[in-house]
Design an enzyme around this catalytic site. Structure first.
Site, PDB file in Angstrom:
ATOM      1  N   PHE A   1       1.677  -1.159   8.413  1.00 49.53           N
ATOM      2  CA  PHE A   1       2.000  -1.247   9.845  1.00 49.53           C
ATOM      3  C   PHE A   1       1.790  -2.695  10.258  1.00 49.53           C
ATOM      4  O   PHE A   1       0.844  -3.328   9.780  1.00 49.53           O
ATOM      5  CB  PHE A   1       1.085  -0.336  10.679  1.00 49.53           C
ATOM      6  CG  PHE A   1       1.423   1.123  10.573  1.00 49.53           C
ATOM      7  CD1 PHE A   1       2.297   1.716  11.485  1.00 49.53           C
ATOM      8  CD2 PHE A   1       0.885   1.898   9.568  1.00 49.53           C
ATOM      9  CE1 PHE A   1       2.614   3.063  11.372  1.00 49.53           C
ATOM     10  CE2 PHE A   1       1.208   3.250   9.448  1.00 49.53           C
ATOM     11  CZ  PHE A   1       2.075   3.837  10.359  1.00 49.53           C
TER      12      PHE A   1
ATOM     13  N   PRO B   1      -5.289  -9.367   8.705  1.00 51.95           N
ATOM     14  CA  PRO B   1      -6.055  -9.941   7.588  1.00 51.95           C
ATOM     15  C   PRO B   1      -5.221 -10.905   6.733  1.00 51.95           C
ATOM     16  O   PRO B   1      -5.774 -11.754   6.050  1.00 51.95           O
ATOM     17  CB  PRO B   1      -6.479  -8.710   6.774  1.00 51.95           C
ATOM     18  CG  PRO B   1      -6.441  -7.584   7.746  1.00 51.95           C
ATOM     19  CD  PRO B   1      -5.309  -7.905   8.689  1.00 51.95           C
TER      20      PRO B   1
ATOM     21  N   GLU C   1       0.831  -1.195   0.000  1.00 54.16           N
ATOM     22  CA  GLU C   1       0.000   0.000   0.000  1.00 54.16           C
ATOM     23  C   GLU C   1       0.873   1.255   0.000  1.00 54.16           C
ATOM     24  O   GLU C   1       1.746   1.391   0.873  1.00 54.16           O
ATOM     25  CB  GLU C   1      -0.916  -0.025   1.231  1.00 54.16           C
ATOM     26  CG  GLU C   1      -1.916  -1.178   1.172  1.00 54.16           C
ATOM     27  CD  GLU C   1      -2.398  -1.633   2.541  1.00 54.16           C
ATOM     28  OE1 GLU C   1      -2.213  -0.909   3.534  1.00 54.16           O
ATOM     29  OE2 GLU C   1      -2.971  -2.746   2.612  1.00 54.16           O
TER      30      GLU C   1
ATOM     31  N   HIS D   1      -1.026   1.564  15.528  1.00 50.29           N
ATOM     32  CA  HIS D   1       0.271   1.827  14.890  1.00 50.29           C
ATOM     33  C   HIS D   1       1.424   1.563  15.850  1.00 50.29           C
ATOM     34  O   HIS D   1       2.496   2.128  15.714  1.00 50.29           O
ATOM     35  CB  HIS D   1       0.358   3.281  14.408  1.00 50.29           C
ATOM     36  CG  HIS D   1      -0.763   3.706  13.534  1.00 50.29           C
ATOM     37  ND1 HIS D   1      -1.983   4.080  14.026  1.00 50.29           N
ATOM     38  CD2 HIS D   1      -0.865   3.788  12.185  1.00 50.29           C
ATOM     39  CE1 HIS D   1      -2.795   4.391  13.023  1.00 50.29           C
ATOM     40  NE2 HIS D   1      -2.135   4.218  11.907  1.00 50.29           N
TER      41      HIS D   1
ATOM     42  N   ASP E   1       0.450  -3.669  12.715  1.00 46.87           N
ATOM     43  CA  ASP E   1      -0.916  -3.719  13.248  1.00 46.87           C
ATOM     44  C   ASP E   1      -1.935  -4.111  12.179  1.00 46.87           C
ATOM     45  O   ASP E   1      -3.050  -4.486  12.501  1.00 46.87           O
ATOM     46  CB  ASP E   1      -1.294  -2.336  13.794  1.00 46.87           C
ATOM     47  CG  ASP E   1      -0.199  -1.744  14.659  1.00 46.87           C
ATOM     48  OD1 ASP E   1      -0.389  -1.633  15.862  1.00 46.87           O
ATOM     49  OD2 ASP E   1       0.872  -1.392  14.094  1.00 46.87           O
ATOM     50  N   TYR E   2      -1.572  -3.980  10.908  1.00 48.08           N
ATOM     51  CA  TYR E   2      -2.511  -4.268   9.815  1.00 48.08           C
ATOM     52  C   TYR E   2      -2.299  -5.657   9.216  1.00 48.08           C
ATOM     53  O   TYR E   2      -2.900  -5.994   8.206  1.00 48.08           O
ATOM     54  CB  TYR E   2      -2.363  -3.247   8.680  1.00 48.08           C
ATOM     55  CG  TYR E   2      -2.547  -1.806   9.063  1.00 48.08           C
ATOM     56  CD1 TYR E   2      -3.175  -1.449  10.258  1.00 48.08           C
ATOM     57  CD2 TYR E   2      -2.107  -0.793   8.221  1.00 48.08           C
ATOM     58  CE1 TYR E   2      -3.337  -0.113  10.600  1.00 48.08           C
ATOM     59  CE2 TYR E   2      -2.275   0.542   8.556  1.00 48.08           C
ATOM     60  CZ  TYR E   2      -2.887   0.871   9.748  1.00 48.08           C
ATOM     61  OH  TYR E   2      -3.045   2.195  10.072  1.00 48.08           O
TER      62      TYR E   2
ATOM     63  N   GLU F   1      -4.472  -6.660   2.788  1.00 42.08           N
ATOM     64  CA  GLU F   1      -3.243  -7.334   3.209  1.00 42.08           C
ATOM     65  C   GLU F   1      -3.255  -8.813   2.831  1.00 42.08           C
ATOM     66  O   GLU F   1      -2.222  -9.375   2.454  1.00 42.08           O
ATOM     67  CB  GLU F   1      -3.029  -7.168   4.710  1.00 42.08           C
ATOM     68  CG  GLU F   1      -2.691  -5.733   5.133  1.00 42.08           C
ATOM     69  CD  GLU F   1      -3.890  -4.801   5.143  1.00 42.08           C
ATOM     70  OE1 GLU F   1      -5.038  -5.288   5.083  1.00 42.08           O
ATOM     71  OE2 GLU F   1      -3.680  -3.567   5.186  1.00 42.08           O
TER      72      GLU F   1
END
Lengths: 337, 410
Positions: A83, A89, A29, A129, A85-86, A60
């Site tokens: 991040f 998925p 991204e 984040h 954190d992402y 993701e």
């Protein structure tokens, strides 16, 4: 040699590999035209074209799933999750697919992919984040998990990760991107340009995965750390005056047990530190290994210093982050035991 | 608050449950030959109707009719019939082997044999399928050695996957057959990634992703369509709609959209719906899609309308959730019977030849089975080495695994 931040060193690693190997592709991204929200891929699209460095939809699972398909074709994708954190998925694609592909197909197909992601706190990023999710990957057979702590290592380890024939989770401590943050948030950080570890060799070199580094030799206690916590531990040793031996693990999986065991047998004491939450954190694994292999050399119970078992808070960041004061107290306690 | 103002959750239910008499007479099945055949480079927005229709070639009399007919010669048709018959016989033997305790698990294709056997014939060497667990016809249509498949099913000493993977989760790169995961939908986006790689390298190969009606509900399905659409990946996105996801009827995954193929429209992906029990129609539509992908015109979605005549797997008994006679009432018939009728109508096949072919195929399958069983079955005879359990976790075995293998004493 060039003076580089960790961001520049990471970019240089990808640049070197893309220049050497046409099968290396980079995507994620905002990584294409813009060069990534942390600018780690800046200029790569311009240099190598849109076919080899491009933006993806915000998905993701799609990023990692597509990377696995590309790897099955014969490419060597190095993808960015904006991040850590992402990354959730994509967890199914990482755990059920990338990590097990070689095993379940008996080597018929493999997934030599590198999944980069900024990790850790210290930037007032709140819950989304700031997380350090390394333990959800170190639990998975078939993955390698790398956490660099400085520009020289970041470049060498990323090159080694891209060249590795197995999937690598590459966690970049975002608070270290610009300098060796030691937890003293009230003080300015020395930029990498004024630090010896910012002197990054030019061109190709690699640092083998699975090899830890002793960043400070000492005789009183062994501190096992990685990422930002390496500098926090160094500050704690400096401030308490305790002669700690600090080990930067660099790779969590596979783990360099030899270096750990040799050090703990020498010092007889051990403190394990990480930013991630305490319960079921990677520290628990480190503690078990030390206990199993060094029990009769230990003179005190092993202590863990970690993030509290809460979601990562926003305004309370510095009450949450395991800074030098907390690590220092652990050092004192382990010495008094 | 009045009753009219209260909200109600809508939970779709299939029309028929055990005890009901299935009746599909209200299902709109277009006549064979009635659906148009667009040019290969048609813009997707001009063929939206094809996602709501059903492309069919074989009519009730067994004649091949309409614009999608005429793609296959006599030899190819007979070969197609043999492949479907082989798959059905193979399945029957392996179902029985599972009941006999020779393996833990099996999944058959009963009623769906046309889909994978016909599709494979439009691919060329180097193309790559990313199959689900119900596309073994992709291998059999390439004359893949049945004994190797059985060795895998039996997890015996010759199992190419060394006993690590659940039965029927084959992997055969040389035959363009990606390792079956067993997780649902994950392979779909991987197919898109593979196709993107082929385009990145300016290659000529295409990929085919496979998914079932139930798994289209997975997020990875959406990811696949977005990526395929954005990058115009040379991939065929196959949706096998066999009406049932274990006990869950297709309406639970489909929701309010008219068809599964219709989902492609939101992504600008040309989407066609085809009679999955019609070998000739499957072949013709797949060929159209493959040619479009090879001409760099991007992805195509195909929905195969078929019916899972058997259980989901050997662990499933459909009598618990659908009428026993539903399969017989299914309006698109049986793919093997329809192909047989066509070959007879064409004058190149007879009942006697069919019986003879059945006997020959049965012999071939039995011979393969005998050979496979000489290498062991799951609980008896030759087995994969226990040491193998520790291999291929990584390319090089790391120290902690070496130590654990030592501890295991193997």
């Amino acid at each position: 040699m060039s003076r580089m931040t960790m961001i520049q060193a990471i970019r240089d690693a990808m640049d070197v590999k893309m220049g050497q190997d046409e099968d290396v592709v980079v995507f994620g991204e905002d990584v294409g035209y813009f060069g990534g929200v942390f600018r780690c891929t800046q200029g790569l699209q311009e240099k190598y074209g849109r076919n080899r460095c491009f933006d993806t939809p915000i998905n993701e699972s799609g990023i990692v799933g597509a990377a696995i398909g590309m790897a099955a074709y014969g490419l060597r994708p190095c993808v960015e999750i904006q991040f850590a954190d992402y990354v959730y998925p994509a967890y199914d694609q990482i755990v059920s697919e990338a990590a097990r592909l070689r095993y379940r197909s008996a080597g018929d197909f493999t997934a030599p992919i590198t999944i980069r992601m900024p990790t850790g706190g210290g930037i007032f990023g709140g819950q989304t984040h700031s997380q350090s999710p390394e333990a959800v990957f170190t639990q998975v057979s078939g993955l390698k998990v790398v956490v660099p702590s400085n520009p020289i290592d970041a470049k060498g380890l990323l090159i080694a990760s891209i060249e590795d024939d197995d999937p690598v989770i590459f966690l970049e401590p975002k608070r270290l991107y610009n300098g060796p943050f030691d937890g003293h948030h009230e003080q300015p950080v020395t930029p990498w340009s004024k630090h010896e570890l910012g002197e990054v060799p030019d061109g190709h070199y690699s640092i083998p995965l699975g090899k830890a580094k002793v960043t400070r030799e000492g005789s009183a206690v062994t501190v096992l750390a990685y990422g930002t916590m390496v500098y926090v531990a160094e500050a704690a040793a400096r401030e308490t005056g305790i002669d700690a031996e600090i080990i930067d693990l660099r790779t969590l999986l596979p783990l360099d047990e030899e270096t750990i065991i040799a050090s703990v047998k020498k010092t007889g004491r051990c403190v394990v530190v990480h930013e991630a939450t305490l319960t079921s954190g990677f520290g628990g694994e480190l503690l078990s290994r030390v206990q199993e292999t060094c029990f009769y050399h230990l003179e005190a119970p092993i202590i863990r210093v970690a993030g509290w078992d809460t979601p990562y808070p926003h305004a309370q960041e510095w009450d949450y982050f395991p800074g030098p004061a907390r690590v220092g107290r652990a050092l004192v306690k382990v010495m008094e035991a | 608050m009045s009753e009219e103002q209260r909200l109600h959750l809508h939970v779709p239910e299939p029309e028929f449950r055990p005890g009901d008499t299935p009746d599909f007479s209200n299902v709109n099945i277009p006549n064979a030959g009635s659906v148009r055949r667009p040019e290969i480079d048609v813009p997707p927005e001009e063929i939206r109707d094809l996602a709501y229709s059903i492309i069919r070639v074989l009519n009730r009399e067994g004649e091949a009719v309409g614009p999608w007919a005429g793609e296959l010669d006599d030899d190819q048709l007979i070969e197609g019939l043999r492949h479907m018959m082989t798959l059905r016989t193979f399945d029957a033997r392996m179902m029985m082997a599972q009941r006999q305790g020779k393996t833990s698990f099996y999944m058959q294709h009963l009623g769906e044999e046309a889909v994978s056997t016909a599709f494979q014939k439009v691919l060329v060497k180097g193309d790559m399928n990313f199959p689900t667990y119900r596309q073994a016809g992709l291998l059999l249509a390439q004359e893949y050695p049945m004994v190797k498949m059985m060795n895998q099913i039996y997890s015996n000493e010759e199992d190419p996957l060394h006993g690590r993977q659940l039965p029927i989760m084959y992997s055969e790169k040389e035959y363009g057959f990606f390792s079956i995961s067993g997780n649902l939908g994950t392979q779909y986006i991987q197919a898109v990634g593979w196709a993107m790689a082929s385009a990145i390298k300016h290659d000529t190969k295409i990929a085919a992703g496979w998914i079932g009606d139930g798994s289209t509900a997975e997020s990875d399905f959406h990811a696949s369509l977005v990526f395929a659409s954005t990058y115009k990946a040379p991939v065929i996105l196959n949706v096998v709609n066999n009406q049932w996801a274990i006990s869950t009827f297709q309406g639970i995954a489909k929701g309010g959209s008219g068809t599964f193929a219709a989902r492609g429209h939101g992504f600008g992906i040309p989407s066609l719906r085809v009679d999955g029990n019609d070998y000739l129609a499957v072949y013709a539509v797949a060929k159209w899609a493959a040619e479009r992908a090879r001409r760099n015109l991007g992805p195509v979605m195909i929905e195969y309308v078929t019916y899972r005549a058997g259980g989901h797997s050997t662990s499933d008994d459909p009598a618990a959730y659908r009428p026993k006679k539903e399969s017989d009432a299914w309006p698109l018939g049986d793919p093997i019977e329809r192909m047989k009728l066509h070959l007879i109508a064409r004058g190149i096949w007879t009942e006697a030849r069919h019986k003879q072919a059945e006997a020959e195929i049965r012999d071939q399958v039995l011979t393969a089975q005998k050979e496979a069983e000489s290498h062991g079955t799951l609980h008896s005879g030759g087995a994969p080495s226990a040491r193998d359990m520790f291999e291929d976790v990584y390319k090089e075995m790391p120290p902690h695994l070496r130590r654990q293998r030592q501890e295991a004493g193997i």
